[in-house]
Design a protein around this motif. Structure first.
Motif, PDB file in Angstrom:
ATOM      1  N   THR A   1       0.833  -1.195   0.000  1.00 30.86           N
ATOM      2  CA  THR A   1       0.000   0.000   0.000  1.00 30.86           C
ATOM      3  C   THR A   1       0.872   1.251   0.000  1.00 30.86           C
ATOM      4  O   THR A   1       2.037   1.214   0.397  1.00 30.86           O
ATOM      5  CB  THR A   1      -0.934   0.065   1.230  1.00 30.86           C
TER       6      THR A   1
ATOM      7  N   GLY B   1      -5.854  -0.121  11.272  1.00 30.49           N
ATOM      8  CA  GLY B   1      -6.268   0.322   9.944  1.00 30.49           C
ATOM      9  C   GLY B   1      -7.549   1.128   9.984  1.00 30.49           C
ATOM     10  O   GLY B   1      -7.669   2.174   9.339  1.00 30.49           O
ATOM     11  N   GLU B   2      -8.523   0.659  10.752  1.00 34.92           N
ATOM     12  CA  GLU B   2      -9.788   1.391  10.868  1.00 34.92           C
ATOM     13  C   GLU B   2      -9.590   2.708  11.607  1.00 34.92           C
ATOM     14  O   GLU B   2     -10.218   3.719  11.282  1.00 34.92           O
ATOM     15  CB  GLU B   2     -10.833   0.533  11.583  1.00 34.92           C
TER      16      GLU B   2
ATOM     17  N   ARG C   1      -4.262  -5.165   4.803  1.00 35.26           N
ATOM     18  CA  ARG C   1      -4.159  -3.701   4.843  1.00 35.26           C
ATOM     19  C   ARG C   1      -3.969  -3.222   6.274  1.00 35.26           C
ATOM     20  O   ARG C   1      -3.281  -2.222   6.522  1.00 35.26           O
ATOM     21  CB  ARG C   1      -5.400  -3.058   4.234  1.00 35.26           C
TER      22      ARG C   1
ATOM     23  N   HIS D   1     -15.188  -8.030   6.522  1.00 33.54           N
ATOM     24  CA  HIS D   1     -13.811  -7.712   6.151  1.00 33.54           C
ATOM     25  C   HIS D   1     -13.241  -8.876   5.346  1.00 33.54           C
ATOM     26  O   HIS D   1     -13.353 -10.032   5.753  1.00 33.54           O
ATOM     27  CB  HIS D   1     -12.947  -7.500   7.396  1.00 33.54           C
ATOM     28  N   THR D   2     -12.633  -8.563   4.225  1.00 33.99           N
ATOM     29  CA  THR D   2     -11.936  -9.586   3.460  1.00 33.99           C
ATOM     30  C   THR D   2     -10.550  -9.784   4.066  1.00 33.99           C
ATOM     31  O   THR D   2     -10.064  -8.962   4.854  1.00 33.99           O
ATOM     32  CB  THR D   2     -11.783  -9.174   1.994  1.00 33.99           C
TER      33      THR D   2
ATOM     34  N   LEU E   1      -6.038  -4.828  12.332  1.00 35.26           N
ATOM     35  CA  LEU E   1      -7.265  -4.415  11.664  1.00 35.26           C
ATOM     36  C   LEU E   1      -7.824  -3.152  12.308  1.00 35.26           C
ATOM     37  O   LEU E   1      -8.295  -2.231  11.625  1.00 35.26           O
ATOM     38  CB  LEU E   1      -8.288  -5.549  11.729  1.00 35.26           C
TER      39      LEU E   1
ATOM     40  N   GLY F   1     -10.144   4.405   8.440  1.00 38.95           N
ATOM     41  CA  GLY F   1     -11.524   3.957   8.285  1.00 38.95           C
ATOM     42  C   GLY F   1     -12.462   4.633   9.256  1.00 38.95           C
ATOM     43  O   GLY F   1     -12.426   5.847   9.452  1.00 38.95           O
TER      44      GLY F   1
ATOM     45  N   ASP G   1      -2.780   3.890   2.735  1.00 39.12           N
ATOM     46  CA  ASP G   1      -3.275   2.518   2.856  1.00 39.12           C
ATOM     47  C   ASP G   1      -4.047   2.068   1.624  1.00 39.12           C
ATOM     48  O   ASP G   1      -4.815   1.114   1.674  1.00 39.12           O
ATOM     49  CB  ASP G   1      -4.140   2.341   4.108  1.00 39.12           C
TER      50      ASP G   1
ATOM     51  N   GLU H   1      -7.922  -9.413   2.498  1.00 38.81           N
ATOM     52  CA  GLU H   1      -7.119  -8.296   2.007  1.00 38.81           C
ATOM     53  C   GLU H   1      -7.228  -7.110   2.969  1.00 38.81           C
ATOM     54  O   GLU H   1      -6.253  -6.392   3.187  1.00 38.81           O
ATOM     55  CB  GLU H   1      -7.561  -7.887   0.599  1.00 38.81           C
ATOM     56  N   ASP H   2      -8.409  -6.913   3.565  1.00 38.33           N
ATOM     57  CA  ASP H   2      -8.560  -5.857   4.571  1.00 38.33           C
ATOM     58  C   ASP H   2      -7.658  -6.127   5.777  1.00 38.33           C
ATOM     59  O   ASP H   2      -7.069  -5.208   6.347  1.00 38.33           O
ATOM     60  CB  ASP H   2     -10.013  -5.767   5.042  1.00 38.33           C
ATOM     61  N   TRP H   3      -7.533  -7.408   6.173  1.00 36.54           N
ATOM     62  CA  TRP H   3      -6.649  -7.745   7.280  1.00 36.54           C
ATOM     63  C   TRP H   3      -5.194  -7.439   6.914  1.00 36.54           C
ATOM     64  O   TRP H   3      -4.423  -6.947   7.748  1.00 36.54           O
ATOM     65  CB  TRP H   3      -6.781  -9.228   7.629  1.00 36.54           C
TER      66      TRP H   3
END
Length: 388
Positions: free
Chosen positions: A104, A203-204, A376, A369-370, A200, A208, A108, A372-374
Motif C-alpha cells: 500500500t 487500519g480502521e 491492509r 472484512h476480506t 485491523l 476507516g 493505505d 485483504e482488509d486484514w
C-alpha cells in the motif's frame, strides 16, 4: 530502499512528538489546511508551519495544491496533503493455510495484492513463504519497489509487538516464535509484527471508521473470536501486549473445552471449529462449516441450536466489553459474518440483556472484512510504526 527513501524514513523516525502529530494528521486527513492541522493537534500555526517545512522538502507532503475558498473574508486557504507514493509498505496477514499480502501507499491504498497457499504452518516454512511473497510483491510494483519503507505482519494470538515475538498462537500452533527478528534478517527491512485483530483496528483507526469515531471496538468472529479497541483516540495495546481477548472470557459452560486448553471460553462455543464440532456430533458424522450453515438456514434443529448458542455467548461477550470500556460503536467483522443471519438474533438479544444502563446505546454494526482488509491492517501497522 534507495537513498531518498532512507532519508524520508529517517526524517519521520527522528521527528519530535509535535512533528509526528502534524504528519499523522496530514496523513489521515489530506487535503487539510494548516489552520485545521493546528486545531486538531493543539499546536500553534507557527509550530505547524515549522513541522511542515522539512516534510515538504523531503517530498512527503505537497503544499502546492490549489487554494480553496472558505466562504469567509480574507485569503483562500491553501491545503496541504501527503504524497501517497512517497513511501510504500508491505502488509501480510498470516493464516493457517495461506498468506495474504498487499503493498500500500501511505494512505493505505492497495497498489499490489497476492495470496499464496501455505504447505505447512511450521515457523520456518511460514518465514520462507513470507520472504518469497514479499519479494514477489516488491518486484510487481516496479519503480515503487525502491520506496519500500517497512513490512507489517499480522498474526493471530498473543503477539509482543515490541520484540516481534509471537508468544502464543493457537491458530498457528506457535509458541515463542521470534518472527520479527527472523524476517528482518531475511528481508533486510524493519518488520512490525502485530496481533491480527489489533492490526485491523489500527487500519480502521487511521483510515476507516476511527476517523469519525471517538471510541470503537472491532469484534471478529470466525476461526477465533477476538476484539480490537480504539479508545480516546488511541488503539489499545495492553501493558503486556494482550488486550481485547474476548474469545477467552469464561462465558460458556465449563464443560466446553477451548482450543487454548482452558474451559468455558467464548471460542469453545462460538469459533468456527466449535460450531463444526457441535453440529457434527449432533449428526453423528463430519459436517463442514458450509454444510452446517446450510443446515441452519434450512431449519435443522441441531444446527439452529448450535448457532443460537454461539450468538448468545458472543452477545454476552460484547456486552461485557461495552460495559467495561464504553465504546460508542462495535463493528462485527471476520469471515464468520457470512453466517451472521444465524447468529444475529440471539447475539442482539443477549447483548441487550447484559448491557448495563446507557451502555446499551452503543451501536452494533456488521461490517464484513476480506482477508485483504486484514493485510491492509498489517500495512497500516507498518505505516503507524514510522511515527512512533
Amino acid at each position: 530502499m534507495d537513498d531518498e527513501t532512507r532519508a524520508r524514513t529517517a526524517l519521520l523516525r527522528s521527528s519530535s512528538d509535535a512533528a509526528a502529530r502534524v504528519f499523522g494528521t496530514i496523513l489521515t486527513r489530506s487535503p487539510i489546511s494548516r489552520i485545521e492541522v493546528a486545531r486538531r493537534t493543539g499546536l500553534s500555526q507557527a509550530a505547524v508551519t515549522k513541522a511542515v517545512a522539512p516534510l515538504v522538502a523531503a517530498g512527503l507532503v505537497d503544499d502546492s495544491l490549489e487554494a480553496t475558498p472558505t466562504g469567509l473574508p480574507g485569503r483562500p486557504v491553501s491545503p496541504i496533503a501527503v504524497v501517497p507514493e512517497a513511501l510504500v509498505v508491505t502488509g501480510v496477514k498470516v493464516n493457517a493455510d495461506e498468506l495474504v499480502g498487499v503493498v500500500t501507499d501511505l494512505t493505505d491504498r492497495v497498489v499490489a495484492a497476492e495470496r499464496v497457499p501455505l504447505a505447512s504452518a511450521e515457523p520456518a516454512a511460514v518465514i520462507d513463504a513470507i520472504v518469497g511473497l514479499c519479494a514477489h510483491l516488491q518486484a510487481s510494483i516496479g519503480r515503487l519497489g525502491s520506496r519500500l519503507a517497512r513490512v507489517g505482519v499480522a498474526v493471530s494470538g498473543d503477539v509482543d509487538t515490541a520484540s516481534g515475538v509471537v508468544r502464543d498462537s493457537v491458530l498457528m500452533g506457535w509458541r515463542d516464535v521470534e518472527l520479527g527478528a527472523a524476517l528482518s534478517a531475511r528481508l533486510a527491512q524493519e518488520v512490525v509484527v502485530e496481533n491480527d485483530v489489533r492490526a485491523l483496528t489500527i487500519g480502521e483507526h487511521s483510515f476507516g471508521v476511527g476517523l469519525g469515531t471517538a471510541s470503537f471496538a472491532i469484534v471478529t468472529i470466525g476461526r477465533g473470536v477476538g476484539s480490537g479497541l480504539h479508545l480516546n483516540g488511541e488503539v489499545v495495546a495492553g501493558a503486556y501486549g494482550v488486550a481485547g481477548e474476548i474469545g477467552h472470557l469464561p462465558l460458556a459452560a465449563p464443560d466446553r473445552l477451548c482450543a487454548c486448553g482452558r474451559r468455558g471460553c467464548v471460542e469453545a462455543v462460538a469459533a468456527t471449529g466449535a460450531i463444526v464440532e457441535a453440529v457434527s456430533a449432533a449428526h453423528g458424522r463430519p459436517v463442514p462449516i458450509d454444510e452446517a450453515v446450510a443446515l441452519g438456514r434450512a431449519g435443522d434443529p441441531a444446527a439452529v441450536t448450535v448457532f443460537a448458542e454461539a450468538g448468545r455467548v458472543i452477545g454476552a461477550a460484547i456486552a461485557s466489553l461495552v460495559n467495561l470500556v464504553g465504546p460508542e460503536l462495535v463493528i462485527i467483522g471476520g469471515e464468520g459474518v457470512a453466517a451472521i443471519d444465524l447468529l444475529e438474533g440471539a447475539l442482539r438479544a443477549s447483548y441487550a440483556e447484559h448491557a448495563f444502563g446507557s451502555a446499551g446505546r452503543c451501536r452494533i454494526e456488521v461490517r464484513p472484512h476480506t482477508f485483504e482488509d486484514w493485510a491492509r491492517g498489517a500495512a497500516a501497522s507498518a505505516i503507524r510504526s514510522l511515527l512512533v
